[in-house]
Design an enzyme around this catalytic site. Structure first.
Site, PDB file in Angstrom:
ATOM      1  CG  ASN A   9       2.868   2.019  -7.233  1.00  0.00           C
ATOM      2  OD1 ASN A   9       1.666   1.433  -7.373  1.00  0.00           O
ATOM      3  ND2 ASN A   9       4.092   1.693  -6.812  1.00  0.00           N
ATOM      4  CB  ALA A  10      -1.528   1.967 -11.181  1.00  0.00           C
ATOM      5  CE  LYS A  12       3.587   3.700  -3.365  1.00  0.00           C
ATOM      6  NZ  LYS A  12       4.619   5.417  -3.411  1.00  0.00           N
ATOM      7  CG  ASP A  71       9.155   7.282  -0.701  1.00  0.00           C
ATOM      8  OD1 ASP A  71       9.205   7.172  -1.936  1.00  0.00           O
ATOM      9  OD2 ASP A  71       9.990   6.881   0.059  1.00  0.00           O
ATOM     10  CG  ASP A 156       2.366  -7.297  -2.628  1.00  0.00           C
ATOM     11  OD1 ASP A 156       2.704  -6.745  -2.095  1.00  0.00           O
ATOM     12  OD2 ASP A 156       0.756  -6.309  -3.399  1.00  0.00           O
ATOM     13  NE  ARG A 182       0.722   1.947  -0.008  1.00  0.00           N
ATOM     14  CZ  ARG A 182       1.199   0.830  -0.431  1.00  0.00           C
ATOM     15  NH1 ARG A 182       1.211  -0.263  -0.232  1.00  0.00           N
ATOM     16  NH2 ARG A 182       2.754   1.430  -0.577  1.00  0.00           N
TER      17      ARG A 182
HETATM   18  P1  ITT Z   1       5.637   6.710  -6.265  1.00  0.00           P
HETATM   19  O1  ITT Z   1       6.620   7.309  -6.005  1.00  0.00           O
HETATM   20  O2  ITT Z   1       5.017   7.757  -7.777  1.00  0.00           O
HETATM   21  O3  ITT Z   1       4.214   6.264  -5.578  1.00  0.00           O
HETATM   22  P2  ITT Z   1       6.563   3.944  -6.969  1.00  0.00           P
HETATM   23  O4  ITT Z   1       6.369   2.794  -6.941  1.00  0.00           O
HETATM   24  O5  ITT Z   1       8.236   4.948  -7.422  1.00  0.00           O
HETATM   25  O6  ITT Z   1       5.739   5.213  -6.874  1.00  0.00           O
HETATM   26  P3  ITT Z   1       8.109   4.594  -4.318  1.00  0.00           P
HETATM   27  O7  ITT Z   1       8.962   5.245  -4.237  1.00  0.00           O
HETATM   28  O8  ITT Z   1       7.726   4.850  -2.835  1.00  0.00           O
HETATM   29  O9  ITT Z   1       6.621   4.476  -5.333  1.00  0.00           O
HETATM   30  O10 ITT Z   1       8.679   2.902  -4.488  1.00  0.00           O
HETATM   31  C1  ITT Z   1       8.006   2.200  -3.125  1.00  0.00           C
HETATM   32  C2  ITT Z   1       8.310   0.564  -3.944  1.00  0.00           C
HETATM   33  O11 ITT Z   1       9.178   0.113  -2.968  1.00  0.00           O
HETATM   34  C3  ITT Z   1       7.429   0.025  -5.031  1.00  0.00           C
HETATM   35  O12 ITT Z   1       7.332   0.178  -5.819  1.00  0.00           O
HETATM   36  C4  ITT Z   1       7.343  -1.328  -4.351  1.00  0.00           C
HETATM   37  O13 ITT Z   1       8.337  -2.104  -5.451  1.00  0.00           O
HETATM   38  C5  ITT Z   1       7.955  -1.036  -3.155  1.00  0.00           C
HETATM   39  N1  ITT Z   1       6.805  -1.281  -2.535  1.00  0.00           N
HETATM   40  C6  ITT Z   1       6.052  -0.370  -1.991  1.00  0.00           C
HETATM   41  N2  ITT Z   1       4.739  -0.507  -0.946  1.00  0.00           N
HETATM   42  C7  ITT Z   1       4.906  -1.833  -1.309  1.00  0.00           C
HETATM   43  C8  ITT Z   1       3.628  -3.357  -1.335  1.00  0.00           C
HETATM   44  O14 ITT Z   1       2.380  -3.179  -0.976  1.00  0.00           O
HETATM   45  N3  ITT Z   1       3.376  -4.560  -2.360  1.00  0.00           N
HETATM   46  C9  ITT Z   1       4.670  -4.505  -2.517  1.00  0.00           C
HETATM   47  N4  ITT Z   1       6.447  -3.483  -3.081  1.00  0.00           N
HETATM   48  C10 ITT Z   1       5.604  -2.140  -2.545  1.00  0.00           C
END
Ligand code: ITT
Length: 204
Positions: A9-10, A12, A71, A156, A182
């Site tokens: 996730n870019a 993140k 996660d 967001d 985070r």
């Molecule tokens: P990776 O597993 O590759 O890290 P992912 O996006 O699939 O990427 P997650 O399984 O942890 O990661 O899912 C997290 C989701 O929760 C993310 O895609 C967003 O939809 C939401 N999310 C988490 N943190 C967020 C943030 O800081 N801002 C907005 N949405 C967030």
């Protein structure tokens, strides 16, 4: 210390890199180690901790490097914590469609309280050391998406952190990174690494 971020996730990855920029931790992404952008880990866990471990162990197995997985998700009070660990995949479609569909689940009288949670998994495959860190930010849901899609990612545009009137997308990532779930989890990680000069202890 060098840490590979176990994420594709870019948004993140950018946030983790920005927050740790002033620390002694050198952050690598999949690009830096020659992993494919779509290096996929099937997230079969039912908790953030389970899925953080699945991602950390998969990236470590592929590279042999110490890794950091995140996660995370949005927990909505009126929906008993939904979408939680399923935040990124409870509905096929675009991020904006998911945001709007989530808002549509709330009736006008429902509580709009919500929180973001991040669980980090630090894993050193050489020492078989695993450590988890958690961060939460409380807030509420806006009634519609607000703010720039260029700022942050995911939910967001609909999340208003406690003490503010604007969404994370309106506030921008510089503000978000000072207060986010985070950020709070990464502060604990940084503190752990500072106070454990030899963090890699064998698992008991
Ligand atoms: P990776 O597993 O590759 O890290 P992912 O996006 O699939 O990427 P997650 O399984 O942890 O990661 O899912 C997290 C989701 O929760 C993310 O895609 C967003 O939809 C939401 N999310 C988490 N943190 C967020 C943030 O800081 N801002 C907005 N949405 C967030």
């Amino acid at each position: 210390m060098r840490l590979l971020i176990a994420s594709s996730n870019a948004g993140k990855i950018r946030e983790i890199q920005a927050i740790l920029a002033t620390s002694d931790i050198e952050v690598l992404s999949y690009k830096d180690v020659g992993l494919a952008a779509d290096f996929d880990v099937v997230e079969t866990g039912t908790t953030f901790t389970d899925n953080a471990w699945l991602k950390a162990s998969a990236y470590a197995a592929a590279t042999g490097l110490p890794v950091l997985a995140d996660d995370s998700g949005l927990e909505v009070e009126a929906l008993d914590g939904f979408p939680g660990v399923y935040s990124n995949r409870w509905l096929a479609g675009t991020t904006s469609e998911r945001n709007q569909a989530l808002l549509a689940k709330l009736s006008p009288t429902d509580s709009r309280n919500a929180q973001f949670r991040s669980v980090l998994c630090l894993y050193d495959p050489q020492m078989k050391h695993t450590q988890f860190f958690e961060g939460v930010i409380k807030g509420s849901l806006a009634t519609a998406e607000r703010g720039s899609r260029l700022e942050g990612f995911g939910y967001d545009p609909i999340f208003i952190p406690e003490g503010y009137t604007q969404t994370f997308a309106e506030l921008g990532v510089a503000v978000k990174n000072q207060i986010s779930h985070r950020r709070q989890a990464l502060l604990k990680l940084n503190q752990f690494l500072l106070t454990n000069t030899h963090p890699a202890q064998p698992e008991s």
